[in-house]
Design a protein around this motif. Structure first.
Motif, PDB file in Angstrom:
ATOM      1  N   THR A  57     144.114  92.198 -62.316  1.00  0.00           N
ATOM      2  CA  THR A  57     143.284  91.314 -63.126  1.00  0.00           C
ATOM      3  C   THR A  57     143.852  91.276 -64.536  1.00  0.00           C
ATOM      4  OG1 THR A  57     141.327  91.902 -61.841  1.00  0.00           O
ATOM      5  CG2 THR A  57     140.947  90.916 -63.997  1.00  0.00           C
ATOM      6  N   LEU A  58     144.008  90.089 -65.075  1.00  0.00           N
ATOM      7  CA  LEU A  58     144.496  89.926 -66.442  1.00  0.00           C
ATOM      8  C   LEU A  58     143.343  89.486 -67.331  1.00  0.00           C
ATOM      9  CD1 LEU A  58     147.112  89.494 -64.642  1.00  0.00           C
ATOM     10  CD2 LEU A  58     147.997  88.336 -66.628  1.00  0.00           C
ATOM     11  N   ILE A  59     143.202  90.151 -68.471  1.00  0.00           N
ATOM     12  CA  ILE A  59     142.175  89.805 -69.453  1.00  0.00           C
ATOM     13  C   ILE A  59     142.904  89.482 -70.752  1.00  0.00           C
ATOM     14  CG2 ILE A  59     140.072  90.528 -70.631  1.00  0.00           C
ATOM     15  CD1 ILE A  59     139.833  90.638 -67.570  1.00  0.00           C
ATOM     16  N   PHE A  60     142.732  88.269 -71.219  1.00  0.00           N
ATOM     17  CA  PHE A  60     143.406  87.857 -72.441  1.00  0.00           C
ATOM     18  C   PHE A  60     142.580  88.217 -73.666  1.00  0.00           C
ATOM     19  CE2 PHE A  60     145.282  85.374 -69.091  1.00  0.00           C
ATOM     20  CZ  PHE A  60     146.629  85.534 -69.365  1.00  0.00           C
ATOM     21  N   ARG A  61     143.255  88.327 -74.783  1.00  0.00           N
ATOM     22  CA  ARG A  61     142.649  88.816 -76.026  1.00  0.00           C
ATOM     23  C   ARG A  61     141.375  88.059 -76.393  1.00  0.00           C
ATOM     24  NH1 ARG A  61     146.413  88.653 -81.113  1.00  0.00           N
ATOM     25  NH2 ARG A  61     145.999  86.449 -80.870  1.00  0.00           N
ATOM     26  N   ASP A  62     141.359  86.756 -76.210  1.00  0.00           N
ATOM     27  CA  ASP A  62     140.178  85.987 -76.606  1.00  0.00           C
ATOM     28  C   ASP A  62     138.999  86.158 -75.645  1.00  0.00           C
ATOM     29  OD1 ASP A  62     141.741  84.620 -74.766  1.00  0.00           O
ATOM     30  OD2 ASP A  62     141.237  82.639 -75.533  1.00  0.00           O
ATOM     31  N   HIS A  63     139.190  86.880 -74.539  1.00  0.00           N
ATOM     32  CA  HIS A  63     138.107  87.127 -73.580  1.00  0.00           C
ATOM     33  C   HIS A  63     137.670  88.589 -73.534  1.00  0.00           C
ATOM     34  CE1 HIS A  63     140.076  83.539 -71.419  1.00  0.00           C
ATOM     35  NE2 HIS A  63     139.101  83.100 -72.184  1.00  0.00           N
ATOM     36  N   ILE A  64     138.364  89.461 -74.253  1.00  0.00           N
ATOM     37  CA  ILE A  64     138.138  90.900 -74.095  1.00  0.00           C
ATOM     38  C   ILE A  64     136.737  91.331 -74.525  1.00  0.00           C
ATOM     39  CG2 ILE A  64     139.150  91.616 -76.308  1.00  0.00           C
ATOM     40  CD1 ILE A  64     139.528  93.452 -72.946  1.00  0.00           C
ATOM     41  N   GLN A  65     136.191  90.782 -75.594  1.00  0.00           N
ATOM     42  CA  GLN A  65     134.864  91.209 -76.054  1.00  0.00           C
ATOM     43  C   GLN A  65     133.789  90.877 -75.024  1.00  0.00           C
ATOM     44  OE1 GLN A  65     134.350  93.257 -78.555  1.00  0.00           O
ATOM     45  NE2 GLN A  65     136.551  93.197 -78.919  1.00  0.00           N
ATOM     46  N   ASP A  66     133.822  89.668 -74.474  1.00  0.00           N
ATOM     47  CA  ASP A  66     132.859  89.298 -73.428  1.00  0.00           C
ATOM     48  C   ASP A  66     133.061  90.147 -72.179  1.00  0.00           C
ATOM     49  OD1 ASP A  66     131.625  87.365 -74.975  1.00  0.00           O
ATOM     50  OD2 ASP A  66     132.856  85.728 -74.177  1.00  0.00           O
ATOM     51  N   PHE A  67     134.310  90.394 -71.820  1.00  0.00           N
ATOM     52  CA  PHE A  67     134.611  91.215 -70.648  1.00  0.00           C
ATOM     53  C   PHE A  67     134.032  92.618 -70.814  1.00  0.00           C
ATOM     54  CE2 PHE A  67     137.281  94.292 -68.440  1.00  0.00           C
ATOM     55  CZ  PHE A  67     137.240  93.809 -67.143  1.00  0.00           C
ATOM     56  N   LEU A  68     134.277  93.238 -71.975  1.00  0.00           N
ATOM     57  CA  LEU A  68     133.782  94.597 -72.215  1.00  0.00           C
ATOM     58  C   LEU A  68     132.259  94.648 -72.239  1.00  0.00           C
ATOM     59  CD1 LEU A  68     136.334  95.807 -74.904  1.00  0.00           C
ATOM     60  CD2 LEU A  68     136.207  96.489 -72.493  1.00  0.00           C
ATOM     61  N   ALA A  69     131.619  93.647 -72.831  1.00  0.00           N
ATOM     62  CA  ALA A  69     130.152  93.607 -72.872  1.00  0.00           C
ATOM     63  C   ALA A  69     129.583  93.506 -71.458  1.00  0.00           C
ATOM     64  CB  ALA A  69     129.680  92.437 -73.728  1.00  0.00           C
ATOM     65  N   ASN A  70     130.169  92.652 -70.634  1.00  0.00           N
ATOM     66  CA  ASN A  70     129.695  92.505 -69.258  1.00  0.00           C
ATOM     67  C   ASN A  70     129.999  93.731 -68.413  1.00  0.00           C
ATOM     68  OD1 ASN A  70     128.492  89.710 -68.764  1.00  0.00           O
ATOM     69  ND2 ASN A  70     130.307  89.269 -69.992  1.00  0.00           N
ATOM     70  N   LEU A  71     131.133  94.361 -68.648  1.00  0.00           N
ATOM     71  CA  LEU A  71     131.473  95.589 -67.932  1.00  0.00           C
ATOM     72  C   LEU A  71     130.490  96.700 -68.288  1.00  0.00           C
ATOM     73  CD1 LEU A  71     133.455  97.109 -66.079  1.00  0.00           C
ATOM     74  CD2 LEU A  71     134.795  97.629 -68.130  1.00  0.00           C
ATOM     75  N   GLN A  72     130.176  96.824 -69.563  1.00  0.00           N
ATOM     76  CA  GLN A  72     129.221  97.848 -69.991  1.00  0.00           C
ATOM     77  C   GLN A  72     127.838  97.582 -69.390  1.00  0.00           C
ATOM     78  OE1 GLN A  72     128.815  98.283 -74.225  1.00  0.00           O
ATOM     79  NE2 GLN A  72     127.946 100.323 -74.013  1.00  0.00           N
ATOM     80  N   GLU A  73     127.418  96.326 -69.381  1.00  0.00           N
ATOM     81  CA  GLU A  73     126.121  95.994 -68.790  1.00  0.00           C
ATOM     82  C   GLU A  73     126.107  96.314 -67.296  1.00  0.00           C
ATOM     83  OE1 GLU A  73     123.076  92.213 -68.164  1.00  0.00           O
ATOM     84  OE2 GLU A  73     124.919  91.927 -69.314  1.00  0.00           O
ATOM     85  N   ALA A  74     127.160  95.946 -66.592  1.00  0.00           N
ATOM     86  CA  ALA A  74     127.237  96.242 -65.157  1.00  0.00           C
ATOM     87  C   ALA A  74     127.235  97.749 -64.916  1.00  0.00           C
ATOM     88  CB  ALA A  74     128.493  95.614 -64.556  1.00  0.00           C
ATOM     89  N   GLY A  75     127.880  98.500 -65.809  1.00  0.00           N
ATOM     90  CA  GLY A  75     127.938  99.950 -65.677  1.00  0.00           C
ATOM     91  C   GLY A  75     126.581 100.618 -65.762  1.00  0.00           C
ATOM     92  N   THR A  76     125.639 100.006 -66.466  1.00  0.00           N
ATOM     93  CA  THR A  76     124.302 100.603 -66.565  1.00  0.00           C
ATOM     94  C   THR A  76     123.612 100.632 -65.202  1.00  0.00           C
ATOM     95  OG1 THR A  76     123.217  98.513 -67.128  1.00  0.00           O
ATOM     96  CG2 THR A  76     124.027  99.871 -68.966  1.00  0.00           C
ATOM     97  N   TYR A  77     124.005  99.756 -64.291  1.00  0.00           N
ATOM     98  CA  TYR A  77     123.408  99.728 -62.957  1.00  0.00           C
ATOM     99  C   TYR A  77     124.062 100.721 -62.003  1.00  0.00           C
ATOM    100  CZ  TYR A  77     121.008  95.573 -64.518  1.00  0.00           C
ATOM    101  OH  TYR A  77     120.208  94.703 -65.208  1.00  0.00           O
ATOM    102  N   LEU A  78     125.097 101.410 -62.460  1.00  0.00           N
ATOM    103  CA  LEU A  78     125.781 102.395 -61.626  1.00  0.00           C
ATOM    104  C   LEU A  78     125.316 103.813 -61.909  1.00  0.00           C
ATOM    105  CD1 LEU A  78     129.410 100.987 -61.868  1.00  0.00           C
ATOM    106  CD2 LEU A  78     127.797 100.718 -59.986  1.00  0.00           C
ATOM    107  N   GLN A  79     124.483 103.988 -62.912  1.00  0.00           N
ATOM    108  CA  GLN A  79     124.065 105.336 -63.297  1.00  0.00           C
ATOM    109  C   GLN A  79     122.790 105.746 -62.617  1.00  0.00           C
ATOM    110  OE1 GLN A  79     124.079 105.446 -67.554  1.00  0.00           O
ATOM    111  NE2 GLN A  79     126.207 104.800 -67.647  1.00  0.00           N
TER     112      GLN A  79
END
Length: 85
Positions: free
Chosen positions: A63-85
């Motif tokens: 998966t490639l994540i470009f610089r202009d998408h990284i903030q949204d990607f990280l925010a969504n990854l962190q949100e998804a991670g809350t459902y794994l705990q």
């Protein structure tokens, strides 16, 4: 015909384009996090997972994540991670 200098130049270019690299082992899977420099000079993140299937064949996905998408990607990854705990 094999051109050793051209091959070395390509290898050096690949090394030069790598900004950051880290591997994470997770059971039978390996994850690779690589930040590379694109031809336009901007950095991008490549996330690769690699494992062997039941036949012993190496399987990878990337998966490639470009610089202009990284903030949204990280925010969504962190949100998804809350459902794994």
């Amino acid at each position: 015909m094999y051109n050793q200098n051209q091959n070395q130049d390509q290898s050096l270019k690949q090394i030069k384009e790598s900004v950051f690299s880290k591997m994470m082992r997770a059971g039978s899977k390996n994850y690779f996090f690589d930040v590379k420099k694109a031809s336009n000079g901007s950095n991008y993140l490549t996330i690769t997972d690699s494992y062997k299937n039941q036949k012993g064949e190496q399987v990878t996905s990337r998966t490639l994540i470009f610089r202009d998408h990284i903030q949204d990607f990280l925010a969504n990854l962190q949100e998804a991670g809350t459902y794994l705990q």
